[in-house]
Scaffold this active site. Structure first.
Site, mmCIF file in Angstrom:
data_model
loop_
_atom_site.group_PDB
_atom_site.id
_atom_site.type_symbol
_atom_site.label_atom_id
_atom_site.label_comp_id
_atom_site.label_asym_id
_atom_site.label_seq_id
_atom_site.Cartn_x
_atom_site.Cartn_y
_atom_site.Cartn_z
ATOM 1 N N ASP A 1 -53.027 -72.589 80.377
ATOM 2 C CA ASP A 1 -53.005 -71.149 80.621
ATOM 3 C C ASP A 1 -53.964 -70.566 79.598
ATOM 4 O OD1 ASP A 1 -52.602 -68.472 80.964
ATOM 5 O OD2 ASP A 1 -50.432 -68.522 80.757
ATOM 6 N N GLU B 1 -54.226 -71.643 85.007
ATOM 7 C CA GLU B 1 -53.434 -70.570 85.607
ATOM 8 C C GLU B 1 -54.323 -69.596 86.369
ATOM 9 O OE1 GLU B 1 -51.100 -67.032 86.240
ATOM 10 O OE2 GLU B 1 -52.905 -67.116 85.002
ATOM 11 N N GLU B 2 -55.594 -69.525 85.983
ATOM 12 C CA GLU B 2 -56.526 -68.572 86.579
ATOM 13 C C GLU B 2 -57.260 -69.113 87.801
ATOM 14 O OE1 GLU B 2 -56.502 -65.496 85.669
ATOM 15 O OE2 GLU B 2 -55.105 -65.913 84.040
ATOM 16 N N GLU C 1 -47.235 -74.494 81.053
ATOM 17 C CA GLU C 1 -46.502 -73.661 80.099
ATOM 18 C C GLU C 1 -45.240 -74.385 79.630
ATOM 19 O OE1 GLU C 1 -47.652 -69.094 81.252
ATOM 20 O OE2 GLU C 1 -46.334 -70.154 82.649
ATOM 21 N N LEU D 1 -54.978 -67.648 78.856
ATOM 22 C CA LEU D 1 -54.604 -66.427 78.146
ATOM 23 C C LEU D 1 -53.186 -66.020 78.529
ATOM 24 C CD1 LEU D 1 -55.814 -64.411 76.094
ATOM 25 C CD2 LEU D 1 -56.265 -62.905 78.041
ATOM 26 N N ASP E 1 -49.677 -59.959 88.194
ATOM 27 C CA ASP E 1 -49.967 -58.858 87.278
ATOM 28 C C ASP E 1 -51.416 -58.390 87.344
ATOM 29 O OD1 ASP E 1 -47.398 -58.701 86.292
ATOM 30 O OD2 ASP E 1 -47.768 -60.138 84.682
#
Length: 376
Positions: free
Chosen positions: A140, A121-122, A304, A142, A93
Site C-alpha cells: 500500500d 493498492e492503487e 496490509e 500510501l 475514498d
C-alpha cells in the site's frame, strides 16, 4: 493511472541518486558514536546466504523511494495540491494526487530491483516487472491518504514474498507465513522505517540531511498489560457482539471485569497505530461489521494485514481476524479484505475468547442496547 506525475507534482525521479539505504561509506555518527545504517544492516544480514541478497536489494529500493516520498510529504502544500482527488480508488475514498505519485515512485524504484511483480493498492492488476526477479512485492504505497490535508500521519506498507516462476498470481495468493520480509514506513514528525527480516523487529530513522536510514531501535518487543485500545468508536452500533463486549469491558474501567481504567486512541492510519502498539503496547481493532461492504473489514489481507501481522508476531504479539491467525489465512483475491485485530497477546486472546463464545449477552448490555447510553 488517471494522470501522470508531471502534470501536478514534482519532476521525474533522477536516473542517478544516492540510495536511502546508505552509501557504503563510513558509518554515520551520532553523539560521537558510530551508528548502523540500513545499508550496513542489510549487507550484514545478506552476507550469510546468497538467497537473501534479492530481499536486501528490494528493501533498499523501497527505502530510497520512501526517503524521496518523505521529502514531498514534508513540503506539504508547497509541493502542490497533494490531496487533489484524481479519480476512483479501490477503497472508495478517491485516488488522490499523492496516492498516484507514491505508487509511481515505488514502482519505478522497484523496476531496478530483483522484483518479478508488484501488487499495489492503487492498481487493480498485477504490475509485471523483471521476469527473472526472485521476489514479488505487495504494497500500500500510501496508507492514510485521507490525512493529507490535515497534516496527520501517513505511511507505506510492504510485504516481500518469493516469486513463483511463471505464475505471478500464485506468488501473491499464499499464506502470510510465507513472507520473506515485511515492514512499513511512517511519515510523521520523523520518518521511521519499521522492518522485520523474520528475525525480530528493528526501527530505522531517516536522517533527512543525508538521505539515509539509521538504526535507532533493535529487537522491539510489545509491552504487555498496557491499558490502551484503538478502534473507530463511531461504528459501535455495527460491530460484532464480541467486539462490543470487549470495548465495553475497557470502557467500564476499574468498575468492570478488567479492573483497570483504559485509554483509547484512533489515529486514522493503520501504520501509525501499529507503530504505537509496537512501542507502547495495547490493542488495535478493525473488525468486520454490519455495514454494506464491511463484512470482512476494510483492510487488505495481502498488503496490509499480512505485513503488519508478521511485524506484530515478530515483536511478541498476536494478530487475528477474530477466529484465526492472520498469517494462516490464504487470500483468494489480490485485494481481499480481512478483519484485523492485533497487539498485546493477553488482550487479543480475550477478544478471540469472546468471538468463540459469541457473547449473545453483549448486545443487551446498557452501553450497546437499542435504548442505551448512546441513545438520546
Amino acid at each position: 493511472m488517471t494522470a501522470t506525475i508531471k502534470e501536478f507534482l514534482l519532476p521525474a525521479i533522477p536516473s542517478k541518486h544516492r540510495s536511502a539505504a546508505g552509501t557504503g561509506q563510513k558509518p554515520a555518527r551520532r553523539g560521537g558514536y558510530p551508528v548502523t545504517t540500513l545499508h550496513e544492516h542489510l549487507a550484514t544480514w545478506a552476507a550469510t546466504a546468497s538467497e537473501r541478497q534479492p530481499v536486501a536489494d528490494t528493501i533498499a529500493a523501497i527505502a530510497t523511494a520512501a526517503a524521496q516520498l518523505a521529502t514531498v510529504i514534508a513540503q506539504g502544500p508547497l509541493a502542490g495540491d497533494l490531496g487533489r482527488v484524481l479519480g476512483a480508488s479501490n477503497d472508495g475514498d478517491g485516488q488522490k494526487a499523492l496516492d498516484v505519485y507514491a505508487n509511481t515512485l515505488f514502482t519505478d524504484h522497484l523496476r531496478v530491483a530483483p522484483v518479478a511483480a508488484v501488487v499495489s493498492e492503487e492498481s487493480n492488476d498485477i504490475i509485471a516487472l523483471d521476469p527473472a526477479g526472485a521476489v514479488v512485492v505487495a504494497m500500500d504505497p500510501l496508507d492514510g491518504s485521507n490525512n493529507i490535508d490535515f497534516n496527520a500521519p501517513m505511511g507505506t506498507v510492504f510485504s516481500l514474498l518469493p516469486a513463483v516462476a511463471g505464475d505471478a498470481k500464485a506468488s501473491f495468493l499464499t499464506q502470510g507465513s510465507n513472507q520473506l520480509a515485511a515492514g512499513f514506513v511512517l511519515y510523521g514528525p520523523h520518518t521511521a522505517l519499521v522492518l522485520t527480516l523474520k528475525d525480530g523487529v528493528d526501527i530505522f530513522t531517516l536522517d533527512p540531511a543525508k538521505g539515509i536510514f539509521v538504526l535507532t531501535r533493535s529487537r522491539i518487543q510489545i509491552i504487555p498489560a498496557q491499558r490502551i485500545y484503538a478502534i473507530n468508536g463511531s461504528n459501535a452500533r455495527h460491530w460484532p457482539l464480541a467486539v462490543r463486549a470487549f470495548v465495553e469491558e475497557c470502557i467500564a474501567g476499574s468498575d468492570g471485569p478488567r479492573g483497570v481504567d483504559y485509554n483509547t486512541r484512533w489515529l486514522g492510519a493503520v501504520v501509525s497505530e501499529t507503530f504505537r502498539v509496537l512501542l507502547n503496547g495495547g490493542i488495535y481493532l478493525y473488525p468486520g461489521d454490519k455495514r454494506p461492504g464491511y463484512h470482512r473489514g476494510r483492510l487488505r489481507l495481502l498488503y496490509e494485514a499480512n505485513p503488519i501481522a508478521l511485524l506484530i508476531e515478530q515483536a511478541g504479539g498476536t494478530a487475528t481476524d477474530g477466529y484465526s491467525r492472520i498469517l494462516d489465512l490464504k487470500p483468494r483475491d489480490l485485494h481481499e479484505h480481512a478483519p484485523l485485530i492485533f497487539g498485546s497477546t493477553d488482550k487479543v486472546t480475550r477478544v478471540m475468547e469472546l468471538y468463540a463464545e459469541s457473547v449473545p449477552q453483549a448486545g443487551q448490555r446498557p452501553l450497546f442496547a437499542v435504548r442505551g447510553l448512546f441513545k438520546s
